[in-house]
Design an enzyme around this catalytic site. Structure first.
Site, PDB file in Angstrom:
ATOM      1  N   ARG A 201      -6.788  13.561   6.343  1.00 19.54           N
ATOM      2  CA  ARG A 201      -6.257  13.953   5.036  1.00 19.54           C
ATOM      3  C   ARG A 201      -7.247  14.891   4.354  1.00 19.54           C
ATOM      4  NH1 ARG A 201      -3.671  11.885   0.256  1.00 19.54           N
ATOM      5  NH2 ARG A 201      -4.000  13.498  -1.319  1.00 19.54           N
ATOM      6  N   ARG A 210       0.107  16.803   3.063  1.00 16.37           N
ATOM      7  CA  ARG A 210      -0.934  15.911   3.528  1.00 16.37           C
ATOM      8  C   ARG A 210      -0.446  15.098   4.721  1.00 16.37           C
ATOM      9  NH1 ARG A 210       0.462  13.449  -1.516  1.00 16.37           N
ATOM     10  NH2 ARG A 210       0.329  15.598  -2.225  1.00 16.37           N
ATOM     11  N   ASP A 213      -0.802   9.904   2.707  1.00 15.30           N
ATOM     12  CA  ASP A 213      -1.067   9.645   1.292  1.00 15.30           C
ATOM     13  C   ASP A 213      -0.834   8.161   1.033  1.00 15.30           C
ATOM     14  OD1 ASP A 213      -1.677  10.177  -1.343  1.00 15.30           O
ATOM     15  OD2 ASP A 213       0.377  10.683  -1.893  1.00 15.30           O
ATOM     16  N   ASP A 215      -1.245   5.190  -1.971  1.00 17.27           N
ATOM     17  CA  ASP A 215      -1.471   4.956  -3.398  1.00 17.27           C
ATOM     18  C   ASP A 215      -1.185   3.503  -3.751  1.00 17.27           C
ATOM     19  OD1 ASP A 215      -2.144   7.610  -4.352  1.00 17.27           O
ATOM     20  OD2 ASP A 215      -0.057   8.143  -3.928  1.00 17.27           O
TER      21      ASP A 215
END
Length: 271
Positions: A201, A210, A213, A215
């Site tokens: 990444r 990307r 990812d 989160d």
């Protein structure tokens, strides 16, 4: 939550900063408060629905005698992790390790360390729009399941979505998973960044393409706003690529700031 108490368990073990402490050993006194839902045990009179405090006591003794730590802080941390690993019904615990007559050069009765630890429910968003997207997401799920003190409980379907923010890029493959972890939010964030880096990444353009990812969307009902971490995730309520898979595995979970369920937020976004 109910509590099982183990008070003043005496264990002879070898922990201390000084070499003679590790060689000669001494008595330690351990108390543990175990948060366990014992409702079914009370109704059925069956031990399988509770935690065997005798077995736990022997686990405490075995762990402290098989390992040597300089600090009782480290002994407490390691012991807590061992108890959570061995006894999945324990949701939280308070653990105190006393070291009577610690060699400080002054008369004292005891010194002790007390820690409180608990399992946390976390929802993590996964996304990829470069290379073998499915492979990146599956590998991330596998690595998350192997984090210390953690286990993946549910994984949503992976859905194809249009890019958010910067629209001139390939479509994304997105999903959400539910995991249980002993890691703090900051420790978990560091692990997510490590897994992203292992997937090559690159953080060049905000909302840009990307390989992977990851989160943190929700961490229990915590609200955290620091320079590096925002929980609940910023703009969660306006992102269908998050709300759709999240509502698939946790529609009843409530946003701690907006005080609406994920399913309500999804329907509101759909209009």
């Amino acid at each position: 939550m109910d509590t099982i108490y183990i008070k003043d368990l005496e264990v002879f073990a070898n922990h201390g900063v000084y070499p003679e402490e590790n060689k000669l050993g001494q008595k330690f006194v351990i108390s543990a408060d175990l948060s366990v839902d014992v409702r079914m045990a009370g109704l059925t009179d069956e031990l399988e629905y509770s935690v065997n405090y005798g077995e736990v006591s022997h686990t405490i003794q075995d762990f402290l005698q098989k390992h040597t730590f300089k600090l009782i802080e480290a002994a407490a941390e390691g012991l807590a992790a061992e108890l959570f690993c061995r006894y999945p019904l324990i949701r939280a615990l308070r653990l105190e390790i006393q070291k009577p007559w610690a060699p400080v050069g002054l008369p004292l009765r005891t010194v002790s360390v007390e820690i409180r630890r608990s399992r946390h429910t976390v929802y993590i968003a996964l996304g990829s729009n470069m290379g073998d997207k499915m492979a990146y997401l599956k590998e991330a799920v596998e690595k998350l399941s192997k984090l210390p003190g953690s286990s993946v409980k549910k994984v949503s379907d992976f859905i194809r979505t249009e890019p958010y923010g910067v629209t001139e890029q390939d479509e994304f493959l997105n999903g959400v998973l539910e995991m249980e972890t002993l890691l703090t939010p900051q420790e978990l964030l560091a692990q997510l960044h490590r897994i992203e880096a292992e997937a090559n990444r690159e953080r060049i353009l905000r909302w840009g393409p990307r390989t992977l990812d990851l989160d943190i969307l929700l961490y229990d009902q915590e609200v955290i706003d620091t320079e590096e971490l925002h929980i609940p995730h910023i703009d969660l309520q306006n992102r269908d690529f998050v709300l759709v898979p999240l509502s698939q595995i946790a529609p009843w979970v409530r946003h701690p700031v907006l005080n609406r369920t994920i399913e309500q937020l999804r329907r509101e976004l759909d209009g």
